[in-house]
Design an enzyme around this catalytic site. Structure first.
Site, PDB file in Angstrom:
ATOM      1  N   ARG A   1       0.839  -1.198   0.000  1.00 27.49           N
ATOM      2  CA  ARG A   1       0.000   0.000   0.000  1.00 27.49           C
ATOM      3  C   ARG A   1       0.880   1.257   0.000  1.00 27.49           C
ATOM      4  NH1 ARG A   1      -2.776   2.384   5.446  1.00 27.49           N
ATOM      5  NH2 ARG A   1      -3.923   4.033   4.391  1.00 27.49           N
TER       6      ARG A   1
ATOM      7  N   TYR B   1       4.225   4.616   3.165  1.00 27.34           N
ATOM      8  CA  TYR B   1       4.200   3.703   4.315  1.00 27.34           C
ATOM      9  C   TYR B   1       5.354   2.718   4.357  1.00 27.34           C
ATOM     10  CZ  TYR B   1      -0.468   5.680   4.741  1.00 27.34           C
ATOM     11  OH  TYR B   1      -1.521   6.565   4.884  1.00 27.34           O
TER      12      TYR B   1
ATOM     13  N   ALA C   1      -7.079   5.287   9.303  1.00 33.12           N
ATOM     14  CA  ALA C   1      -8.006   6.390   8.993  1.00 33.12           C
ATOM     15  C   ALA C   1      -8.998   6.653  10.127  1.00 33.12           C
ATOM     16  CB  ALA C   1      -8.745   6.078   7.701  1.00 33.12           C
TER      17      ALA C   1
ATOM     18  N   GLU D   1      -0.206   6.290  20.755  1.00 33.14           N
ATOM     19  CA  GLU D   1      -0.750   6.436  19.399  1.00 33.14           C
ATOM     20  C   GLU D   1       0.422   6.506  18.433  1.00 33.14           C
ATOM     21  OE1 GLU D   1      -2.638  10.216  18.743  1.00 33.14           O
ATOM     22  OE2 GLU D   1      -3.167   9.723  16.662  1.00 33.14           O
TER      23      GLU D   1
ATOM     24  N   HIS E   1       1.672   6.535  14.156  1.00 35.69           N
ATOM     25  CA  HIS E   1       1.420   6.589  12.714  1.00 35.69           C
ATOM     26  C   HIS E   1       2.753   6.420  12.008  1.00 35.69           C
ATOM     27  CE1 HIS E   1      -2.593   8.039  13.506  1.00 35.69           C
ATOM     28  NE2 HIS E   1      -2.052   8.833  14.416  1.00 35.69           N
TER      29      HIS E   1
HETATM   30  C1  DQA Z   1      -1.718   6.270   9.201  1.00 40.05           C
HETATM   31  C2  DQA Z   1      -2.113   7.680   8.747  1.00 40.05           C
HETATM   32  C3  DQA Z   1      -3.592   7.761   8.457  1.00 40.05           C
HETATM   33  O1  DQA Z   1      -3.942   9.072   8.045  1.00 40.05           O
HETATM   34  C4  DQA Z   1      -3.971   6.790   7.352  1.00 40.05           C
HETATM   35  O2  DQA Z   1      -5.354   6.823   7.128  1.00 40.05           O
HETATM   36  C5  DQA Z   1      -3.497   5.406   7.631  1.00 40.05           C
HETATM   37  C6  DQA Z   1      -2.168   5.217   8.198  1.00 40.05           C
HETATM   38  C7  DQA Z   1      -0.188   6.112   9.355  1.00 40.05           C
HETATM   39  O3  DQA Z   1       0.215   5.118   9.946  1.00 40.05           O
HETATM   40  O4  DQA Z   1       0.573   6.956   8.887  1.00 40.05           O
HETATM   41  O5  DQA Z   1      -4.157   4.440   7.318  1.00 40.05           O
HETATM   42  O6  DQA Z   1      -2.312   6.010  10.451  1.00 40.05           O
END
Ligand code: DQA
Length: 146
Positions: A20, A25, A79, A100, A102
Site C-alpha cells: 500500500r 508507508y 483512517a 498512538e 502513525h
Molecule cells: C496512518 C495515517 C492515516 O492518516 C492513514 O489513514 C493510515 C495510516 C499512518 O500510519 O501513517 O491508514 O495512520
C-alpha cells in the site's frame, strides 16, 4: 523478570503494508513488523499480542478486552484516527499507557489527517518514523511500566 503483556492494534488497511502506497508507508509488511515486535518484546520482557482489523467495532471490542488483559496499548487506528469517537471512548476506559502511532507524519499530509481524535487522550504519540516507530513505542512503553 516477569513479562508484561502489551497489545498492538493496527487499524484499517494496515494489513496491506508493503503493498500500500510504499512511498508513504514503506515496504515492510505488517507480518514483519509484528515479528520484529515479538522478538524485541522477548529481549525486553514484554509479551506482544498483535491485532489488525478493518472494522471499527472489532477494534472497539479488542480495546475493551485489553482493559482486562493488557498492561499497555500501542495503537495505529489508521483512517479511524481522524473520525472515530467510538475508538476514543473505548480508549478512555483503559487505565494503562496508550501510545498512538502513525507510520507517516500526519501533520505533513492532507489537512484532514492533521486532526487525531485520540491525540489528546493518548499517553504519547509517535508519527513519521515509519515502522521504526513501533519498536520505539514498545521500548517507551516498557520503560513506562518499570
Ligand atoms: C496512518 C495515517 C492515516 O492518516 C492513514 O489513514 C493510515 C495510516 C499512518 O500510519 O501513517 O491508514 O495512520
Amino acid at each position: 523478570m516477569a513479562s508484561k503483556k502489551i497489545l498492538v492494534i493496527h487499524g484499517p488497511n494496515l494489513n496491506m503494508l508493503g503493498k500500500r502506497e510504499p512511498e508513504i508507508y514503506g515496504t515492510t509488511s505488517l507480518d514483519d513488523i509484528n515479528k520484529r515486535l515479538t522478538e524485541l518484546g522477548k529481549k525486553i520482557g514484554i509479551i506482544v499480542d498483535a491485532f489488525q482489523s478493518n472494522h471499527e467495532g472489532a477494534i472497539v471490542d479488542k480495546i475493551q478486552e485489553a482493559s482486562q488483559k493488557h498492561e499497555g496499548l500501542i495503537i495505529n487506528p489508521g483512517a479511524f484516527s481522524h473520525t472515530s469517537i467510538a475508538i476514543r471512548d473505548a480508549l478512555l476506559i483503559l487505565k494503562v499507557p496508550v501510545i498512538e502511532i502513525h507510520l507517516s507524519n500526519i501533520y505533513k499530509r492532507e489537512s484532514f489527517r492533521h486532526k487525531s481524535m485520540i491525540a489528546d487522550i493518548a499517553t504519547a504519540t509517535l508519527c513519521g518514523f515509519g515502522h521504526s516507530g513501533y519498536y520505539m513505542a514498545l521500548e517507551a512503553i516498557s520503560r513506562m511500566l518499570k
